[in-house]
Scaffold this motif. Structure first.
Motif, PDB file in Angstrom:
ATOM      1  N   THR A   1       0.863  -1.176   0.000  1.00  0.00           N
ATOM      2  CA  THR A   1       0.000   0.000   0.000  1.00  0.00           C
ATOM      3  C   THR A   1       0.901   1.228   0.000  1.00  0.00           C
ATOM      4  OG1 THR A   1      -1.853  -1.073   1.101  1.00  0.00           O
ATOM      5  CG2 THR A   1      -1.684   1.316   1.355  1.00  0.00           C
ATOM      6  N   VAL A   2       0.552   2.202  -0.840  1.00  0.00           N
ATOM      7  CA  VAL A   2       1.402   3.378  -1.036  1.00  0.00           C
ATOM      8  C   VAL A   2       0.572   4.641  -0.845  1.00  0.00           C
ATOM      9  CG1 VAL A   2       2.983   4.565  -2.614  1.00  0.00           C
ATOM     10  CG2 VAL A   2       2.757   2.064  -2.712  1.00  0.00           C
ATOM     11  N   VAL A   3       1.151   5.625  -0.152  1.00  0.00           N
ATOM     12  CA  VAL A   3       0.535   6.935   0.023  1.00  0.00           C
ATOM     13  C   VAL A   3       1.465   7.970  -0.590  1.00  0.00           C
ATOM     14  CG1 VAL A   3      -0.360   8.628   1.671  1.00  0.00           C
ATOM     15  CG2 VAL A   3      -0.564   6.174   2.164  1.00  0.00           C
ATOM     16  N   GLY A   4       0.921   8.874  -1.373  1.00  0.00           N
ATOM     17  CA  GLY A   4       1.756   9.859  -2.037  1.00  0.00           C
ATOM     18  C   GLY A   4       1.087  11.208  -2.143  1.00  0.00           C
ATOM     19  N   GLU A   5       1.820  12.179  -2.662  1.00  0.00           N
ATOM     20  CA  GLU A   5       1.305  13.519  -2.880  1.00  0.00           C
ATOM     21  C   GLU A   5       1.836  14.067  -4.193  1.00  0.00           C
ATOM     22  OE1 GLU A   5       2.110  16.107   0.394  1.00  0.00           O
ATOM     23  OE2 GLU A   5       0.804  15.007   1.787  1.00  0.00           O
ATOM     24  N   VAL A   6       1.073  15.000  -4.772  1.00  0.00           N
ATOM     25  CA  VAL A   6       1.475  15.715  -5.973  1.00  0.00           C
ATOM     26  C   VAL A   6       1.471  17.204  -5.656  1.00  0.00           C
ATOM     27  CG1 VAL A   6       0.963  16.225  -8.385  1.00  0.00           C
ATOM     28  CG2 VAL A   6       0.444  13.950  -7.461  1.00  0.00           C
ATOM     29  N   ASP A   7       2.597  17.871  -5.921  1.00  0.00           N
ATOM     30  CA  ASP A   7       2.661  19.328  -5.829  1.00  0.00           C
ATOM     31  C   ASP A   7       2.210  19.877  -7.178  1.00  0.00           C
ATOM     32  OD1 ASP A   7       3.790  22.032  -6.211  1.00  0.00           O
ATOM     33  OD2 ASP A   7       4.629  21.704  -4.220  1.00  0.00           O
ATOM     34  N   ARG A   8       1.011  20.466  -7.202  1.00  0.00           N
ATOM     35  CA  ARG A   8       0.449  20.893  -8.482  1.00  0.00           C
ATOM     36  C   ARG A   8       1.270  22.008  -9.127  1.00  0.00           C
ATOM     37  NH1 ARG A   8      -4.182  24.514  -9.249  1.00  0.00           N
ATOM     38  NH2 ARG A   8      -4.814  24.401 -11.432  1.00  0.00           N
TER      39      ARG A   8
ATOM     40  N   SER B   1       4.605  22.549  -9.022  1.00  0.00           N
ATOM     41  CA  SER B   1       5.849  22.079  -9.630  1.00  0.00           C
ATOM     42  C   SER B   1       5.683  20.795 -10.423  1.00  0.00           C
ATOM     43  CB  SER B   1       6.899  21.853  -8.536  1.00  0.00           C
ATOM     44  OG  SER B   1       6.512  20.766  -7.690  1.00  0.00           O
ATOM     45  N   GLY B   2       4.583  20.078 -10.168  1.00  0.00           N
ATOM     46  CA  GLY B   2       4.372  18.791 -10.815  1.00  0.00           C
ATOM     47  C   GLY B   2       5.108  17.649 -10.149  1.00  0.00           C
ATOM     48  N   LYS B   3       5.798  17.916  -9.052  1.00  0.00           N
ATOM     49  CA  LYS B   3       6.585  16.883  -8.385  1.00  0.00           C
ATOM     50  C   LYS B   3       5.675  15.866  -7.692  1.00  0.00           C
ATOM     51  CE  LYS B   3      10.189  16.177  -4.891  1.00  0.00           C
ATOM     52  NZ  LYS B   3      11.055  16.821  -3.875  1.00  0.00           N
ATOM     53  N   VAL B   4       5.994  14.592  -7.879  1.00  0.00           N
ATOM     54  CA  VAL B   4       5.255  13.498  -7.235  1.00  0.00           C
ATOM     55  C   VAL B   4       6.144  12.903  -6.146  1.00  0.00           C
ATOM     56  CG1 VAL B   4       4.089  11.289  -7.564  1.00  0.00           C
ATOM     57  CG2 VAL B   4       4.041  13.019  -9.386  1.00  0.00           C
ATOM     58  N   THR B   5       5.608  12.815  -4.931  1.00  0.00           N
ATOM     59  CA  THR B   5       6.368  12.303  -3.793  1.00  0.00           C
ATOM     60  C   THR B   5       5.670  11.087  -3.200  1.00  0.00           C
ATOM     61  OG1 THR B   5       7.125  14.535  -3.253  1.00  0.00           O
ATOM     62  CG2 THR B   5       7.347  12.863  -1.532  1.00  0.00           C
ATOM     63  N   GLU B   6       6.421  10.032  -2.999  1.00  0.00           N
ATOM     64  CA  GLU B   6       5.903   8.867  -2.279  1.00  0.00           C
ATOM     65  C   GLU B   6       6.124   9.112  -0.791  1.00  0.00           C
ATOM     66  OE1 GLU B   6       7.376   4.386  -1.987  1.00  0.00           O
ATOM     67  OE2 GLU B   6       6.442   4.810  -3.956  1.00  0.00           O
ATOM     68  N   VAL B   7       5.027   9.279  -0.054  1.00  0.00           N
ATOM     69  CA  VAL B   7       5.102   9.635   1.364  1.00  0.00           C
ATOM     70  C   VAL B   7       5.331   8.415   2.237  1.00  0.00           C
ATOM     71  CG1 VAL B   7       3.816  10.664   3.295  1.00  0.00           C
ATOM     72  CG2 VAL B   7       3.654  11.666   1.005  1.00  0.00           C
ATOM     73  N   TRP B   8       4.639   7.337   1.933  1.00  0.00           N
ATOM     74  CA  TRP B   8       4.732   6.134   2.772  1.00  0.00           C
ATOM     75  C   TRP B   8       4.436   4.914   1.922  1.00  0.00           C
ATOM     76  CZ3 TRP B   8       1.198   2.294   4.132  1.00  0.00           C
ATOM     77  CH2 TRP B   8       1.583   1.461   5.199  1.00  0.00           C
ATOM     78  N   ARG B   9       5.141   3.832   2.205  1.00  0.00           N
ATOM     79  CA  ARG B   9       4.900   2.542   1.554  1.00  0.00           C
ATOM     80  C   ARG B   9       5.044   1.465   2.608  1.00  0.00           C
ATOM     81  NH1 ARG B   9       5.662  -0.246  -3.682  1.00  0.00           N
ATOM     82  NH2 ARG B   9       5.921   1.805  -4.667  1.00  0.00           N
ATOM     83  N   GLY B  10       4.097   0.515   2.650  1.00  0.00           N
ATOM     84  CA  GLY B  10       4.167  -0.551   3.639  1.00  0.00           C
ATOM     85  C   GLY B  10       3.521  -1.820   3.156  1.00  0.00           C
ATOM     86  N   THR B  11       3.879  -2.930   3.798  1.00  0.00           N
ATOM     87  CA  THR B  11       3.288  -4.217   3.435  1.00  0.00           C
ATOM     88  C   THR B  11       1.909  -4.395   4.047  1.00  0.00           C
ATOM     89  OG1 THR B  11       4.428  -5.262   5.304  1.00  0.00           O
ATOM     90  CG2 THR B  11       5.533  -5.320   3.171  1.00  0.00           C
ATOM     91  N   GLU B  12       1.610  -3.678   5.137  1.00  0.00           N
ATOM     92  CA  GLU B  12       0.250  -3.662   5.665  1.00  0.00           C
ATOM     93  C   GLU B  12      -0.561  -2.663   4.851  1.00  0.00           C
ATOM     94  OE1 GLU B  12       0.717  -4.869  10.303  1.00  0.00           O
ATOM     95  OE2 GLU B  12       1.274  -2.809   9.780  1.00  0.00           O
ATOM     96  N   THR B  13      -1.842  -2.513   5.175  1.00  0.00           N
ATOM     97  CA  THR B  13      -2.681  -1.698   4.310  1.00  0.00           C
ATOM     98  C   THR B  13      -3.575  -0.762   5.100  1.00  0.00           C
ATOM     99  OG1 THR B  13      -4.104  -1.775   2.347  1.00  0.00           O
ATOM    100  CG2 THR B  13      -4.638  -3.290   4.144  1.00  0.00           C
ATOM    101  N   PHE B  14      -4.225   0.138   4.372  1.00  0.00           N
ATOM    102  CA  PHE B  14      -5.258   1.023   4.905  1.00  0.00           C
ATOM    103  C   PHE B  14      -6.549   0.765   4.137  1.00  0.00           C
ATOM    104  CE2 PHE B  14      -1.534   3.342   6.287  1.00  0.00           C
ATOM    105  CZ  PHE B  14      -1.933   3.956   7.478  1.00  0.00           C
ATOM    106  N   GLY B  15      -7.687   0.889   4.836  1.00  0.00           N
ATOM    107  CA  GLY B  15      -8.961   0.813   4.140  1.00  0.00           C
ATOM    108  C   GLY B  15      -9.495  -0.597   4.015  1.00  0.00           C
ATOM    109  N   GLY B  16     -10.590  -0.715   3.252  1.00  0.00           N
ATOM    110  CA  GLY B  16     -11.270  -1.992   3.112  1.00  0.00           C
ATOM    111  C   GLY B  16     -10.917  -2.681   1.817  1.00  0.00           C
TER     112      GLY B  16
END
Length: 666
Positions: free
Chosen positions: A331-338, A340-355
């Motif tokens: 599961t990966v969480v990220g952000e986009v800076d509109r 600059s267009g930069k894409v950042t991966e904030v968090w990545r883990g083997t566990e998950t969020f959500g259903g």
């Protein structure tokens, strides 16, 4: 060995579920629909609460803060989908206190916990809601009484509305584009919440499947012209003016759209575009659309998320887009800076969020969600920076009991016959193998297994505790590896994806994990189809247990509520009565089956009606194959209510024990 279903199985399974759930009676044991408070100090969520193992749990609005969980709502019915107002002073949610299944808006004062406004939308139930950026109004997504539920919601239909229909009332199905329509409404609070107004915004003939605010004066909607479930597949992305309901199409295409969100000003819109097999189960490409001063699409760009299939979006700020999704098994969480267009991966883990897919509530103070894994009972947590902070856990002694019995879950990879790497999650008892192996196939086909609590089937930990290994593969067609991998099942259901599964079983045998003489297969929905299909193509399986399967694509097309699905994914024409509709139907190959088969259906299932299981059962009986058909009268697409869950798990366990039982432990 002959199949014998003794009372001991029901007793064993009932004890298991009681030991799991009874310690949490009266408290939330599961969580969904997170909403982070604007100051980032609390998370509101929908908590599922059992007081007895009967039916489905009631849901309550809960708040997690300062390591504890409080239930805010009590009383009749269920409450769900809480949403904090932008100033954090009010909490809107849905309640069916007046009539079961007929959810309507309720607005609470956070300080006092009292209801300050409970308006009613005429003619339909509210499915979702959200606050306008300035907090002056609420968007309400409304489904007409009798509208279809998606397969991911369990199939069936929305409540019939206030009052009960008489027993003799017929089921009516017409080809009217307005039957079961979905619309979008605005609830304007006024000077005080209690004197607000409610009005429809979308026009007649526009069916709105999903909507979000795009600034204070417009909405962005996934919408189309038809109300039938199959019409979702051809819906487009539209901007609708709040003042008069006028529409502008922002984006169309051959794929499906989901989880739209817009910046506070409405000048930028994010949407996920993907090949999907089910409404509400969307994982794919993140598209960013700039909206011009006239409300049209000035330009659009497909955001590079480094191969991650995006499943959730939100805007913490005007130029800051948050997203979550699946990258392989992570599961990966990220952000986009509109800007600059930069894409950042904030968090990545083997566990998950959500259903079903990763889902987060995005804010400037962090992104909130329900975190869980095979070894982690659900908890409310916030992703901030590159770390995860637990706000409050729902764990209890029943969860500890399951974890102690459930063995281990590990990621596995193998190579398909054409050289494609395939991933999966293996759940197995502690210690060396070989074990009897049950291959559990997921639905969709565009869905995926992730490291989650119980691995999407309540019976998985129970099977492991009884000595079985359970392989949960993600064959081609699964989400998490980009649209090209998902499209690998397009026009080839039961083809290369089936070989992905068989090669995974071969790999488990070669690694000494699986006993080649004790191999079983099970799954639901598309997994039910694939389970039924595999036993017509390969004689290695000692037992099979398909749930909600498709067994005849021609009859499925003419009885399902989503015929667009089979025509698209088979890439063929049902009225020709040839091609994939015949060649890929398990029913047409039933004479090849030698595997004892337990077939399960739900009488209320409108996606894969129980006739699909019944047809295959009759064909197996005529071929002298051991077969049992079980149809639950109050279940839809899958089995989710108690005591039906106990009955189903007991039958599945007894079935595999009869034909491929683990060796007795010393």
């Amino acid at each position: 060995m002959e199949f014998v279903l003794t009372p001991d199985y029901f007793d064993t399974v009932e004890r298991h579920f009681r030991r799991l759930h009874e310690p949490a009676f009266g408290a939330p044991h599961a969580a969904a629909d997170p909403s982070i408070r604007p100051d980032g100090a609390a998370i509101a969520f929908t908590g599922s609460v059992f007081t007895e193992l009967v039916g489905r749990p009631r849901t309550r609005v809960c708040v997690a803060e300062a390591t504890r969980v409080r239930i805010l709502t009590e009383g009749a019915g269920s409450q769900r989908m809480p949403r904090f107002s932008p100033d954090g002073r009010l909490l809107a949610h849905l309640t069916d206190a007046e009539s079961p299944g007929d959810f309507q808006l309720d607005v609470l004062d956070v300080a006092t916990g009292t209801s300050v406004w409970r308006p009613r939308v005429p003619g339909g139930a509210v499915e979702y809601l959200s606050w306008s950026p300035d907090g002056s109004a609420l968007l309400l997504g409304v489904a007409a009484y009798g509208a279809d539920l998606a397969g991911g919601q369990g199939s069936g239909t929305i409540a019939d509305g206030p009052g009960e229909m008489p027993d003799w009332a017929p089921e009516v199905d017409s080809n009217s584009s307005e039957d079961g329509a979905r619309s979008v409404w605005i609830a304007e609070l006024g000077t005080e919440p209690g004197n607000g107004t409610v009005r429809q915004v979308s026009r007649a003939g526009t069916n709105v499947w999903e909507a979000c605010w795009a600034g204070p004066d417009a909405l962005v909607c996934v919408a189309g012209s038809g109300a039938g479930e199959e019409s979702w597949y051809t819906a487009d992305l539209r901007r609708i003016a709040v003042a008069d309901g006028s529409e502008t199409v922002l984006r169309t295409g051959g794929r499906q759209f989901g989880v739209p969100s817009a910046s506070p000003s409405g000048r930028a819109v994010a949407v996920v575009e993907a090949l999907c097999s089910d409404r509400g189960v969307v994982a794919g490409d993140l598209v960013l659309i700039a909206v011009d001063s006239a409300g049209g699409a000035a330009d659009s760009v497909r955001i590079d998320t480094n191969g991650v299939d995006v499943t959730s979006t939100g805007w913490p700020a005007e130029d800051r887009l948050g997203w979550a999704g699946i990258g392989g098994l992570d599961t990966v969480v990220g952000e986009v800076d509109r800007a600059s267009g930069k894409v950042t991966e904030v968090w990545r883990g083997t566990e998950t969020f959500g259903g079903r897919y990763p889902e987060l509530s995005f804010s400037p103070h962090g992104h909130a969600g329900v975190r869980h894994g095979w070894d982690r009972f659900p908890e409310l947590a916030i992703v901030a920076g590159r770390s995860v902070r637990t706000v409050a856990s729902l764990t209890h002694p029943g969860a500890d009991y399951v974890s102690a019995k459930a063995g281990v879950a590990e990621e596995v990879t193998w190579t398909a016959p054409d050289g494609t790497a395939i991933q999966g999650i293996l759940c197995r008892p502690a210690g060396p193998g070989p074990f009897p192996l049950i291959t559990h196939l997921h639905g969709g086909p565009v869905w995926s297994f992730r490291n989650s609590w119980s691995l999407a089937f309540q019976g998985t930990p129970l099977l492991v505790s009884r000595g079985y290994a359970v392989l949960n593969p993600n064959p081609r067609g699964s989400a998490g590896r980009g649209q090209r991998f998902a499209e690998g099942v397009f026009g080839d259901m039961g083809g290369a994806g089936a070989q992905d599964v068989l090669s995974g079983i071969d790999a488990m045998v070669a690694r000494g994990i699986a006993d080649p003489e004790r191999l079983g297969v099970m799954g639901g929905s598309y997994g039910g189809f694939l389970s039924a299909w595999l036993i017509t193509q390969d004689e290695r399986f000692a037992a099979a247990a398909p749930t909600a399967p498709v067994t005849d694509w021609i009859s499925l097309h003419h009885t399902t509520n989503m015929p667009h699905f089979d025509r698209t994914f088979l890439a063929d024409e049902p009225r020709s009565f040839t091609g994939h509709y015949v060649e890929r139907s398990p029913l047409r190959h039933a004479s090849n089956v030698r595997t004892p088969t337990l077939l399960t259906g739900g009488a209320l299932d409108r996606c894969t009606p129980p006739g699909q299981a019944r047809e295959f059962h009759r064909a197996l009986v005529e071929s002298d194959v051991e077969s049992t058909l079980v149809v639950y009268p109050q279940e839809g697409h899958g089995v989710s209510g108690f005591p039906a869950v106990i009955d189903h798990c007991a039958r599945v366990l007894a079935w595999f024990d009869a034909y491929m039982a683990p060796e007795p432990t010393v």
